[in-house]
Write a protein that holds these residues in place. Sequence first.
Motif, PDB file in Angstrom:
ATOM      1  N   LEU A 194       0.858  -1.182   0.000  1.00 43.99           N
ATOM      2  CA  LEU A 194       0.000   0.000   0.000  1.00 43.99           C
ATOM      3  C   LEU A 194       0.893   1.230   0.000  1.00 43.99           C
ATOM      4  N   HIS A 195       0.684   2.119  -0.971  1.00 38.88           N
ATOM      5  CA  HIS A 195       1.341   3.425  -0.932  1.00 38.88           C
ATOM      6  C   HIS A 195       0.265   4.451  -0.630  1.00 38.88           C
ATOM      7  N   ALA A 196       0.346   5.034   0.556  1.00 41.09           N
ATOM      8  CA  ALA A 196      -0.637   6.047   0.954  1.00 41.09           C
ATOM      9  C   ALA A 196       0.022   7.421   0.872  1.00 41.09           C
ATOM     10  N   TYR A 197      -0.736   8.372   0.361  1.00 37.52           N
ATOM     11  CA  TYR A 197      -0.209   9.719   0.131  1.00 37.52           C
ATOM     12  C   TYR A 197      -0.974  10.720   0.994  1.00 37.52           C
ATOM     13  N   HIS A 199      -2.461  14.276   2.168  1.00 39.01           N
ATOM     14  CA  HIS A 199      -3.012  15.458   1.482  1.00 39.01           C
ATOM     15  C   HIS A 199      -3.471  15.149   0.061  1.00 39.01           C
ATOM     16  N   ARG A 222       1.547  15.656  -6.747  1.00 38.21           N
ATOM     17  CA  ARG A 222       2.611  14.828  -6.169  1.00 38.21           C
ATOM     18  C   ARG A 222       2.215  13.355  -6.142  1.00 38.21           C
TER      19      ARG A 222
ATOM     20  N   LYS B 161      10.029  16.513   4.052  1.00 38.31           N
ATOM     21  CA  LYS B 161       9.194  15.486   3.415  1.00 38.31           C
ATOM     22  C   LYS B 161       9.485  14.151   4.089  1.00 38.31           C
ATOM     23  N   ASP B 191       4.443  16.818   4.072  1.00 37.51           N
ATOM     24  CA  ASP B 191       4.321  16.079   2.806  1.00 37.51           C
ATOM     25  C   ASP B 191       4.772  14.655   3.117  1.00 37.51           C
ATOM     26  N   TRP B 192       3.809  13.782   3.355  1.00 39.28           N
ATOM     27  CA  TRP B 192       4.162  12.433   3.822  1.00 39.28           C
ATOM     28  C   TRP B 192       3.630  11.357   2.894  1.00 39.28           C
ATOM     29  N   GLN B 193       4.352  10.234   2.905  1.00 40.82           N
ATOM     30  CA  GLN B 193       3.926   9.014   2.214  1.00 40.82           C
ATOM     31  C   GLN B 193       4.164   7.840   3.142  1.00 40.82           C
ATOM     32  N   LEU B 194       3.276   6.888   3.085  1.00 33.65           N
ATOM     33  CA  LEU B 194       3.441   5.635   3.815  1.00 33.65           C
ATOM     34  C   LEU B 194       3.520   4.493   2.806  1.00 33.65           C
ATOM     35  N   HIS B 195       4.583   3.707   2.872  1.00 34.10           N
ATOM     36  CA  HIS B 195       4.638   2.482   2.086  1.00 34.10           C
ATOM     37  C   HIS B 195       4.495   1.323   3.067  1.00 34.10           C
ATOM     38  N   ARG B 225      14.098  -4.871  -0.115  1.00 32.92           N
ATOM     39  CA  ARG B 225      14.463  -4.435  -1.466  1.00 32.92           C
ATOM     40  C   ARG B 225      13.572  -3.272  -1.924  1.00 32.92           C
ATOM     41  N   ARG B 226      12.266  -3.410  -1.726  1.00 26.03           N
ATOM     42  CA  ARG B 226      11.350  -2.377  -2.217  1.00 26.03           C
ATOM     43  C   ARG B 226      11.511  -1.071  -1.454  1.00 26.03           C
ATOM     44  N   LYS B 229      14.687   0.736  -2.610  1.00 22.48           N
ATOM     45  CA  LYS B 229      14.410   1.354  -3.917  1.00 22.48           C
ATOM     46  C   LYS B 229      13.560   2.626  -3.728  1.00 22.48           C
ATOM     47  N   ASP B 233      14.520   6.578  -4.756  1.00 28.91           N
ATOM     48  CA  ASP B 233      13.648   7.483  -5.529  1.00 28.91           C
ATOM     49  C   ASP B 233      13.329   8.742  -4.727  1.00 28.91           C
ATOM     50  N   ARG B 236      16.308  11.053  -4.576  1.00 26.03           N
ATOM     51  CA  ARG B 236      16.474  11.711  -5.870  1.00 26.03           C
ATOM     52  C   ARG B 236      15.468  12.854  -5.992  1.00 26.03           C
ATOM     53  N   GLU B 237      14.257  12.619  -5.524  1.00 19.19           N
ATOM     54  CA  GLU B 237      13.235  13.676  -5.601  1.00 19.19           C
ATOM     55  C   GLU B 237      13.591  14.865  -4.705  1.00 19.19           C
TER      56      GLU B 237
END
Lengths: 240, 240
Positions: A194-197, A199, A222, B161, B191-195, B225-226, B229, B233, B236-237
Amino acid sequence: MAVERRALIHDGPGGRFEGVFAWDDAQSGARPAVLVIPNILGQKEEDNVKAEELAALGYAAFACDVYGQGKRTQRGPGASRYMDEMNADRALLRDRLAASLAALKAQPEVEESRTAAIGFCFGGKCVLDMARSGLDVLGGVSFHGVYDRPDYDTVSPIAAKLLICHGWDDPLGKPETVVALAQELTESGADWQLHAYGHAGHAFTDRSMKGSTIPGVAYEERADRRSWKAMKDFLREIFA
Amino acid sequence: MAVERRALIHDGPGGRFEGVFAWDDAQSGARPAVLVIPNILGQKEEDNVKAEELAALGYAAFACDVYGQGKRTQRGPGASRYMDEMNADRALLRDRLAASLAALKAQPEVEESRTAAIGFCFGGKCVLDMARSGLDVLGGVSFHGVYDRPDYDTVSPIAAKLLICHGWDDPLGKPETVVALAQELTESGADWQLHAYGHAGHAFTDRSMKGSTIPGVAYEERADRRSWKAMKDFLREIFA
């Protein structure tokens, strides 16, 4: 590189269906392929453009149609009429998805044993249903999908790898719904991510929803960019 | 390419601290840099290897030390003794993280205005605390971190971020804890993301935990691994 497109018309449960197939004509031979499943509005140019973007990456792609030839809607009243029919008959939806996948696999540019599905909004639900019903794809990516389970028995283990790209503020996928999906996929033995973003809400990939005033439903640059990148990495992994 | 390492010893709140700095000697000039924050056990070779992997990507990296010179533990009884001290004084932890970051920024190979932090387990909590307390990093990545908030006032908006890489089966980060973190970061404007990774638990990047029999705590190759990776990314962003 010369990305081409052609209409792909096929029969399926309940009638005739029409989508658009895209491929890079400069490539020869069969290649991995991706089914692109439209949102609530049905088959349309935005989906064809996604198929062409996938073709430019070296895949074949079919922006498919599960409503039926000519059955498309616009935003506003009645937008959900064909989707409502499908949600009321998930077994029929599954069988139409199987027909779309078979049509993709039948194309000469397609390597039958290496396919995936991606979908947006209602199309994200379709991706999950393909995995849940054991249709033969190596993987699927749901973008701001809908997570309620179908009423038929689902397979276990789920063989397709799954990437769920989710806007955390999506009113159609509240945290408890996301947690329930994670639980379902875990119990089904799926290899899931699951990739949750933050906002971002529903429709975050949908450029026609820029500046939307519907709470929790809007394009979000984004999340659109990051999820498309994640999909590319995911496809590279499953087709490796 | 010639990745080098050197000991980096510096003073900070409560004593002297010792970590390892890594960089590519074949590169000239200042470059973006990453603070690598160890897990519960403190500074160790595994962290130095991560720093070298980052150096091979073209960054400078500092596998830092927030416990104090020589303060390291092993798995088993007493493993958490230094971590417990830090968890009991989150303001001191914050100040030590600030000292580690300052030590990184003071290196001639480091571009002071472009830094990030990554951390594992307790180090993931440290990454979040750096963002929460407004330390000057462009971004942070938490790998199987710990999500409880500190007792001091946190900044809003959070400028860094954030990428949270989480094993869904982690007993230290149950779904309700993950949902609470998402809520906190949303309210803080980050500015957050959850994987989130299915069938992965705590310590999923930790090769020393291969075949662990602790429920929900083990190395998991796919998530390792994921997430690495995804980190590449992400860096780099934020350094683009």
